[in-house]
Design a protein around this motif. Structure first.
Motif, mmCIF file in Angstrom:
data_model
loop_
_atom_site.group_PDB
_atom_site.id
_atom_site.type_symbol
_atom_site.label_atom_id
_atom_site.label_comp_id
_atom_site.label_asym_id
_atom_site.label_seq_id
_atom_site.Cartn_x
_atom_site.Cartn_y
_atom_site.Cartn_z
ATOM 1 N N VAL A 1 60.679 34.287 48.554
ATOM 2 C CA VAL A 1 59.260 34.348 48.348
ATOM 3 C C VAL A 1 58.586 34.988 49.400
ATOM 4 O O VAL A 1 59.050 34.613 50.682
ATOM 5 C CB VAL A 1 58.897 32.945 47.869
ATOM 6 N N ILE A 2 57.621 36.074 49.278
ATOM 7 C CA ILE A 2 57.145 36.712 50.366
ATOM 8 C C ILE A 2 55.662 36.525 50.376
ATOM 9 O O ILE A 2 54.795 36.696 49.238
ATOM 10 C CB ILE A 2 57.515 38.115 50.510
ATOM 11 N N GLN A 3 54.753 36.101 51.354
ATOM 12 C CA GLN A 3 53.446 36.398 51.270
ATOM 13 C C GLN A 3 53.060 37.615 51.902
ATOM 14 O O GLN A 3 53.524 38.034 53.206
ATOM 15 C CB GLN A 3 52.855 35.250 52.060
ATOM 16 N N VAL A 4 52.204 38.549 51.210
ATOM 17 C CA VAL A 4 51.999 39.733 51.340
ATOM 18 C C VAL A 4 50.854 39.866 52.290
ATOM 19 O O VAL A 4 49.722 39.089 51.599
ATOM 20 C CB VAL A 4 51.880 40.688 50.377
ATOM 21 N N TYR A 5 50.673 40.550 53.281
ATOM 22 C CA TYR A 5 49.280 40.846 54.100
ATOM 23 C C TYR A 5 48.403 41.560 53.567
ATOM 24 O O TYR A 5 47.355 41.773 54.191
ATOM 25 C CB TYR A 5 49.411 41.150 55.511
ATOM 26 N N GLU A 6 48.560 42.234 52.170
ATOM 27 C CA GLU A 6 47.658 43.210 51.696
ATOM 28 C C GLU A 6 47.260 42.725 50.350
ATOM 29 O O GLU A 6 48.430 42.264 49.745
ATOM 30 C CB GLU A 6 47.915 44.450 51.927
ATOM 31 N N GLU A 7 46.239 43.517 49.700
ATOM 32 C CA GLU A 7 46.270 43.448 48.213
ATOM 33 C C GLU A 7 47.649 43.694 47.535
ATOM 34 O O GLU A 7 47.815 44.792 47.910
ATOM 35 C CB GLU A 7 45.065 44.454 47.966
ATOM 36 N N THR A 8 47.782 43.238 46.538
ATOM 37 C CA THR A 8 49.147 43.725 45.797
ATOM 38 C C THR A 8 48.783 44.220 44.447
ATOM 39 O O THR A 8 49.909 44.510 43.826
ATOM 40 C CB THR A 8 49.823 42.306 45.593
ATOM 41 N N SER A 9 47.457 44.490 43.871
ATOM 42 C CA SER A 9 47.405 45.075 42.682
ATOM 43 C C SER A 9 48.066 46.525 42.655
ATOM 44 O O SER A 9 47.944 47.330 43.578
ATOM 45 C CB SER A 9 45.972 45.086 41.962
ATOM 46 N N GLY A 10 48.712 46.564 41.393
ATOM 47 C CA GLY A 10 49.135 47.996 41.366
ATOM 48 C C GLY A 10 51.041 47.895 41.796
ATOM 49 O O GLY A 10 51.778 48.831 41.295
ATOM 50 N N ILE A 11 51.422 46.893 42.255
ATOM 51 C CA ILE A 11 52.685 46.825 42.676
ATOM 52 C C ILE A 11 53.500 46.400 41.227
ATOM 53 O O ILE A 11 52.950 45.376 40.724
ATOM 54 C CB ILE A 11 52.992 45.656 43.638
ATOM 55 N N LYS A 12 54.575 46.745 41.017
ATOM 56 C CA LYS A 12 55.417 46.206 39.769
ATOM 57 C C LYS A 12 56.908 46.059 40.107
ATOM 58 O O LYS A 12 57.301 46.543 40.967
ATOM 59 C CB LYS A 12 55.063 47.360 38.786
ATOM 60 N N PRO A 13 57.337 45.246 39.047
ATOM 61 C CA PRO A 13 58.644 44.763 39.489
ATOM 62 C C PRO A 13 59.571 46.096 39.586
ATOM 63 O O PRO A 13 59.490 47.114 38.913
ATOM 64 C CB PRO A 13 59.066 43.771 38.070
ATOM 65 N N GLY A 14 60.669 45.963 40.246
ATOM 66 C CA GLY A 14 61.561 46.998 40.759
ATOM 67 C C GLY A 14 61.363 47.920 41.705
ATOM 68 O O GLY A 14 62.102 48.756 42.264
ATOM 69 N N GLU A 15 60.147 47.851 42.316
ATOM 70 C CA GLU A 15 59.757 48.650 43.529
ATOM 71 C C GLU A 15 60.543 48.060 44.734
ATOM 72 O O GLU A 15 61.024 47.002 44.826
ATOM 73 C CB GLU A 15 58.198 48.441 43.745
ATOM 74 N N PRO A 16 60.747 48.788 45.719
ATOM 75 C CA PRO A 16 61.819 48.740 46.820
ATOM 76 C C PRO A 16 61.163 47.340 47.814
ATOM 77 O O PRO A 16 59.950 47.608 48.030
ATOM 78 C CB PRO A 16 61.828 49.920 47.699
ATOM 79 N N ILE A 17 61.807 46.854 48.495
ATOM 80 C CA ILE A 17 61.637 45.930 49.300
ATOM 81 C C ILE A 17 62.580 46.029 50.475
ATOM 82 O O ILE A 17 63.765 46.242 50.385
ATOM 83 C CB ILE A 17 61.859 44.354 49.124
ATOM 84 N N GLU A 18 62.003 46.315 51.716
ATOM 85 C CA GLU A 18 62.884 46.534 52.909
ATOM 86 C C GLU A 18 63.055 45.406 53.880
ATOM 87 O O GLU A 18 61.779 44.825 54.118
ATOM 88 C CB GLU A 18 62.275 47.560 53.381
ATOM 89 N N GLU A 19 64.096 44.938 54.260
ATOM 90 C CA GLU A 19 64.305 44.173 55.461
ATOM 91 C C GLU A 19 63.812 45.051 56.940
ATOM 92 O O GLU A 19 64.257 45.649 57.004
ATOM 93 C CB GLU A 19 65.558 43.315 55.483
ATOM 94 N N THR A 20 63.170 44.026 57.746
ATOM 95 C CA THR A 20 63.163 44.551 59.053
ATOM 96 C C THR A 20 64.057 43.677 60.108
ATOM 97 O O THR A 20 64.235 43.983 60.953
ATOM 98 C CB THR A 20 61.686 44.466 59.683
ATOM 99 N N GLY A 21 64.546 42.436 59.683
ATOM 100 C CA GLY A 21 65.406 41.962 60.429
ATOM 101 C C GLY A 21 64.664 40.833 61.724
ATOM 102 O O GLY A 21 65.361 40.390 62.459
ATOM 103 N N GLU A 22 63.258 41.197 61.613
ATOM 104 C CA GLU A 22 62.567 40.355 62.813
ATOM 105 C C GLU A 22 61.491 39.680 62.358
ATOM 106 O O GLU A 22 60.936 40.163 61.039
ATOM 107 C CB GLU A 22 62.411 40.983 63.995
ATOM 108 N N ALA A 23 60.979 38.715 63.136
ATOM 109 C CA ALA A 23 59.635 37.744 62.596
ATOM 110 C C ALA A 23 58.675 38.603 63.221
ATOM 111 O O ALA A 23 58.662 39.716 63.450
ATOM 112 C CB ALA A 23 59.779 36.621 63.555
ATOM 113 N N MET A 24 57.590 38.427 62.617
ATOM 114 C CA MET A 24 56.298 38.960 62.986
ATOM 115 C C MET A 24 56.119 38.911 64.426
ATOM 116 O O MET A 24 55.882 37.856 65.207
ATOM 117 C CB MET A 24 55.099 38.440 62.250
ATOM 118 N N MET A 25 55.830 40.274 65.110
ATOM 119 C CA MET A 25 55.761 40.255 66.437
ATOM 120 C C MET A 25 54.366 40.868 66.782
ATOM 121 O O MET A 25 53.810 41.566 66.013
ATOM 122 C CB MET A 25 56.971 41.458 67.103
ATOM 123 N N LEU A 26 54.148 40.594 68.127
ATOM 124 C CA LEU A 26 52.604 41.372 68.519
ATOM 125 C C LEU A 26 53.211 41.922 69.715
ATOM 126 O O LEU A 26 54.238 41.678 70.395
ATOM 127 C CB LEU A 26 51.916 40.126 69.161
#
Lengths: 486, 579
Positions: free
Chosen positions: B48-73
């Protein structure tokens, strides 16, 4: 486009559809009823297994066998210059018998957040002609200033008076009114339309009407259609737009209804936990931005259930808007129009819009002094109720009298009375004249010298030193400090 | 690395993914537009992912990519004077790229890659380095920016590369192959380490009379400002950001109004720091995630703020962090928690509200840093209680952690008493520890004067209750004098106008002198009253008007000095008049 006949569940305003191809979050759906009518809805939750659609016009008539067609786009508002002067339904369809709007653009009704960096500070004074707003709770262009009212109070009158009289001093720029009605009665809507027509405002207005007997869920999109239109007029066509939205309470009820139908964890008083963010996505669409001439000023109206200002709707609203104008039942019963509860009202952007060059140099201090003196007078009313008027000191009696005068002369005005800001400030000084001068602790000595009736009548015609009692020391620098300071 | 999965479900800002196996708090890129999101729950093959932006228009089946790291500054020179959103995208860059509105999926580097910084290296080949050690200095605005070894690295210096460098050019190479640059990255949810904590015994002076004199905050301390709407939380926060004597100010506008951020943006460049004379914006980092910007980024914004604060603390600076408002942050937690269908705690807030709040405030403090410097972070959190009711969970849980409580009061606001801080319910647990400092640096009499004021105001509150019942005229004249003197303290000393050019800032010395003048007046008045002078004459002594208006005058110091000597003789003259 496929028609699905896979509805598995219908609950309140929601339908649940299964075995679909991937559907977008926020996508628009058409529901085809057996009798040929088409209802519209929007996707609230989408997954491989199940799609949840909220139906704007209510689910009556929809059955398991109804067809569902997903349109492949999110909700858009068609806009063009010709939209000005039109009356549309809460879903944006023409109600005035005219043709559909031929779009110049189709805009996503959710809009996008204005980059805070791109905003410009609102600071142009709007003269509404109402003393309690201009004098003590000043409205500026790009502000969102709601009216908190209660059932039976004349908030509609107030909103109309503002819409009629509002102007920016010394400009003749393009302006428009966008009016979004959510769940108000036919009678109320009629009242607004009559006034718009009578004053010619309709020619410069866009009206969205979702009335009390229209579907509740439609109320969730009505203000968004209105604000999308307002953004187009303001930022594409360079107009100054005043948006009146009434009644926000009905909007929030619809929000609660959807939350309940989705079996969400309810927040305070059953309203959804995201109501703050949801309301913010409406109110924050007011403002002025860099590089564009236009602006959006919002006057949302909400009726406080049980006159309770701590109710979640007014509470969350006031945390987002830049102040509030609170209507008082007590003043209304006392025959005072507009019944503005000055002590509880506030305009957060007031300081940016007043002062030398905008209104007058003494505006801020006079307003502060009015507030303080009125508060003191009102406190004394409480004491008088217990111990009687006789036990008041002479000074206190003056304050008590001031509070009455303030209500009868400053707050009270006619629904068609359009006071200039000069007039409001002169009136303020006249009222402040009734309390001892050494009690005017909020006002710099130089302003007292310049504006106080006692000094003006003595000082100006006769040109001699005023017989002031207070602050003899401060007299000398007064003339030289007064005119400058931009 | 960069494994790909697909979107399974979208419900508002919460997206469920299948086919990836990330760790908790990892950043993933969602959908065709590669929106940034963070993993907040893992259930078998579903994340389960919290997305930092508006999600309307996204549909099931779209790709999800891992970055392998936590949120960095990105931490390095170039932070000061910049305005970021909650996930460290500079808003000015977004505006250049996207225009007036923030379109989603926009990307921008936290730090500018083009600017060349003049780097002077402070280490030489052969030096042993450990995490946190200072390796170079540069001038950022007018602040000396000390470039440090990231806390988790170390080794022996092999080579140095001084000169004009961008943030991602190598400036020091270690023998173990590690390359150090002016910029390094740090995970936003992990506190930066320090060697130890120090007691906070130096005040953070703010120029606000009621705060500095009555309820002081220490450098490295924590404070909360709760108040209903319109009571002045934001004005107080902005006053603190403007006038507090911190070296660096981090201002987090968390879920608040867009126009308020604009006000800060237009005001700060025009204002000068009373200490250095430099523009305030040059010591400030602003984080603006307004109420209509995505809620998940709002949740992240306070962590972004405190991590940047820790970075400057590590350089040896006193940092103050204003979070306006922590309630909006808590509400963001609540919103996400309810989307996850978690069992709610009190009033719908998640059960971990209290621990999140304390973790956040505990990142403040005065510390001995890894490199031997000393720094501090003072955290001032605004709280916006629902309905102005302080018994709600965010206020209560905050009060259990913070040491200073500035209670804003709707009643005071209604009578335009600003700052509307209630002197009866507010408190500071630092007033004892700071006493020494005040006696050494302000005046030896400071403690007595403060106690006199406190007890006068306390007495006033008691007397006012009686006055409500019997009216002031029925009260003994001594009590009426007390009421009159307390009124002077309130109107002259406690009230302070944030919008008046002189009154907006009051130095410690001035605060003391002003209050002392009121005390002189009060003592003289008591003496006069004992000699049977009428209360009316005492209260309306003309010199009182001068005292009332002194705080607005530019040459206030001379006026106060003269008042201090003139009050008593004037009052003594009264006796003759009445006799």
């Amino acid at each position: 486009m496929k028609d699905y006949r896979t509805i598995t569940k219908i609950a309140g305003p929601l339908i649940f559809v299964e075995k679909t191809d991937p559907v977008m979050f926020g996508e628009i759906a058409n529901i085809l009823l057996p009798d040929g009518t088409v209802k519209r809805g929007q996707v609230l939750d989408t997954s491989r297994d199940q799609v949840v659609v909220q139906i704007f016009e209510g689910t009556a008539g929809i059955g398991i066998s109804s067809g569902v067609r997903f349109l492949g786009e999110t909700l858009k508002m068609p806009v063009s210059r010709d939209i000005i002067g039109r009356i549309l339904s809460g879903s944006g369809d023409p109600l005035d018998g005219g043709p559909p709007v031929i779009p110049d653009k189709k805009l996503d009704i959710n809009g996008s957040a204005i980059n805070p960096y791109a905003r410009e500070s609102p600071k142009e004074f709007i003269q509404t002609g109402i003393s309690t707003i201009d004098g003590t709770n000043t409205l500026v262009r790009g502000q969102k200033l709601p009216i908190f009212s209660g059932s039976g109070l004349p908030h509609n009158e107030m909103a109309l008076q503002i819409a009629r009289q509002a102007k920016v001093l010394g400009t003749g720029e393009d302006f428009a009114v966008v009016f979004a009605a959510m769940g108000i009665t036919h009678e109320e809507a009629e009242h607004f339309m009559d006034d718009f027509e009578r004053t010619g405002a309709l020619k410069r207005a866009v009206v969205f009407l979702n009335l009390a007997d229209d579907p509740a869920i439609e109320r969730l999109i009505t203000p968004r259609l209105a604000l999308t239109t307002a953004e187009y007029l303001a930022f594409d066509l360079d107009m100054h737009v005043l948006v009146i939205m009434t009644d926000i309470t009905n909007y929030c009820e619809a929000l609660r209804q959807i939350g309940a139908a989705r079996e969400e964890v309810p927040g305070r008083r059953g309203y959804p936990g995201y109501m703050y963010t949801d309301l913010a996505t409406l109110y924050e669409r007011a403002g002025k931005v860099k590089g564009k001439k236009g602006s959006i000023t919002q006057i949302p109206i909400l009726s406080m259930p049980g006159d309770d200002i701590t109710h979640p709707i007014p509470d969350l609203t006031a945390y987002i808007t830049e102040g509030q104008i609170v209507a008082s039942r007590e003043l209304h019963m006392g025959g005072i129009y507009p019944p503005v509860n000055v002590s509880a009202s506030l305009s957060r952007l007031m300081n940016a819009g007043i002062g030398p060059g905008m209104t007058r140099e003494d505006h801020k201090v006079v307003s502060d002094q009015l507030y303080a003196a009125y508060a003191r007078g009102k406190d004394l009313r409480g004491i008088v109720a217990i111990v009687g008027k006789e036990s008041l000191s002479e000074k206190d009696a003056k304050f008590l009298e001031f509070a009455d005068l303030f209500e009868k002369r400053f707050i009270k005005q006619d629904a068609n009375e359009n006071r200039t800001i000069e007039g409001t400030l002169e009136l303020s000084w006249e009222l402040l004249n009734s309390i001892p001068e050494d009690e005017l602790s909020r006002i710099d000595a130089k302003f007292i010298q310049k504006y106080h009736p006692a000094h003006r009548s003595a000082a100006q015609p006769a040109k001699q030193a005023p017989p002031g009692k207070a602050a003899p020391k401060a007299k000398a620098p007064a003339p030289k400090t007064a005119p400058q300071k931009k | 690395m960069n494994r790909k999965g697909e979107v399974y479900r979208v419900a508002g800002p919460v997206v469920t993914a299948k086919g990836i196996s990330p760790s908790m708090s990892d950043v993933v890129l969602v959908g065709n537009e590669r929106l940034m999101g963070e993993v907040i729950k893992i259930m078998g093959d579903q994340s389960v992912i919290q997305v930092y932006e508006e999600t309307s228009g996204i549909k099931p089946g779209e790709p999800i990519e891992e970055t392998g790291e936590a949120m960095m500054l990105e931490l390095g020179p170039g932070l000061l004077g910049t305005v970021y959103d909650g996930i460290q995208r500079p808003l000015s860059v977004l505006m250049e790229k996207e225009g007036t509105f923030i379109r989603r999926g926009a990307t921008a580097n936290g730090l500018d890659r083009e600017t060349k910084w003049p780097i002077s290296i402070t280490v030489k080949p052969g030096d042993q380095l450990k995490g946190g050690d200072i390796i170079a200095e540069t001038k950022e605005k007018n602040v000396v920016h000390r470039i440090m070894v990231p806390p988790n690295l170390g080794g022996t210096v092999a080579q140095v590369f001084p000169g004009e460098k961008t943030v991602d050019e190598v400036i020091v190479k270690l023998t173990n192959g590690t390359e150090l640059r002016p910029m390094h990255r740090w995970p936003v949810r992990v506190p930066r380490p320090a060697t130890g904590r120090l007691m906070p015994d130096v005040p953070l002076t703010t120029g606000q009379r009621i705060l500095d004199t009555m309820f002081p905050l220490a450098k490295g301390g924590t404070a909360a400002i709760p108040g209903g709407f319109g009571t002045g939380k934001t004005v107080t926060q902005q006053q603190l950001a403007k006038w507090s004597d911190a070296d660096i100010v981090i201002y987090v506008g968390c879920g608040e109004r867009g126009n308020e951020m604009t006000e800060v943006l237009t005001e700060f460049p025009a204002l000068t720091d009373p200490k250095t004379g430099d523009a305030l914006i040059n010591r400030t980092v602003l984080i603006a995630n307004t109420s209509n910007m995505p809620v998940a980024a709002r949740e992240a914004s306070v962590y972004t703020g405190v991590t940047i604060a820790e970075y400057y603390r590590d350089m040896g600076y006193d940092v103050s962090l204003m979070a306006d408002s922590t309630s909006r942050w808590a509400e963001a937690m609540k919103e996400i928690s309810s989307r996850l269908e978690e069992m709610p705690g009190e009033e719908g807030y998640p059960a971990y509200l209290s621990s999140r709040l304390s973790q956040f405030y505990e990142r403040g403090g005065r510390t001995n840093n890894l490199n031997g410097t000393r720094g501090s972070i003072s955290i001032i959190g605004a709280v916006s209680p629902a309905g102005g009711d302080f018994s709600e969970p965010v206020t209560q849980n905050t009060l259990r952690i913070v040491k200073v409580f500035w209670a804003l009061d709707t009643k005071l606001r209604e009578r335009r008493h600003f700052p509307a801080i209630n002197w009866l319910t507010s408190y500071s647990l630092y007033s004892q520890t700071l006493e020494g400092w005040y006696q050494d640096n302000v005046d030896p009499e400071w403690k007595q004067l403060r106690e006199w004021t406190m007890s006068l105001l306390q007495k006033e509150a008691e007397l006012l209750e009686i006055a409500q019942l019997v009216g002031t005229d029925a009260m003994p004249k001594e009590q009426r004098l007390t009421l009159e003197m307390a009124r002077m303290v309130r109107e002259i000393f406690l009230q302070q106008s944030a919008f008046h050019e002189v009154d907006t800032y009051s130095s410690m010395k001035r605060q003391f002198t002003l209050l002392n003048c009121i005390k002189i007046y009060s003592d003289a008045a008591a003496a006069a009253l004992a000699r049977n002078v009428s209360l009316h004459d005492i209260a309306s002594l003309p010199i009182r008007t001068e005292l009332t208006r002194a705080k607005f005058e530019k040459d206030m110091d001379t006026i106060l000095a003269s008042l201090a000597t003139r009050i008593r003789p004037e009052m003594e003259k009264l006796k003759e008049a009445a006799a």
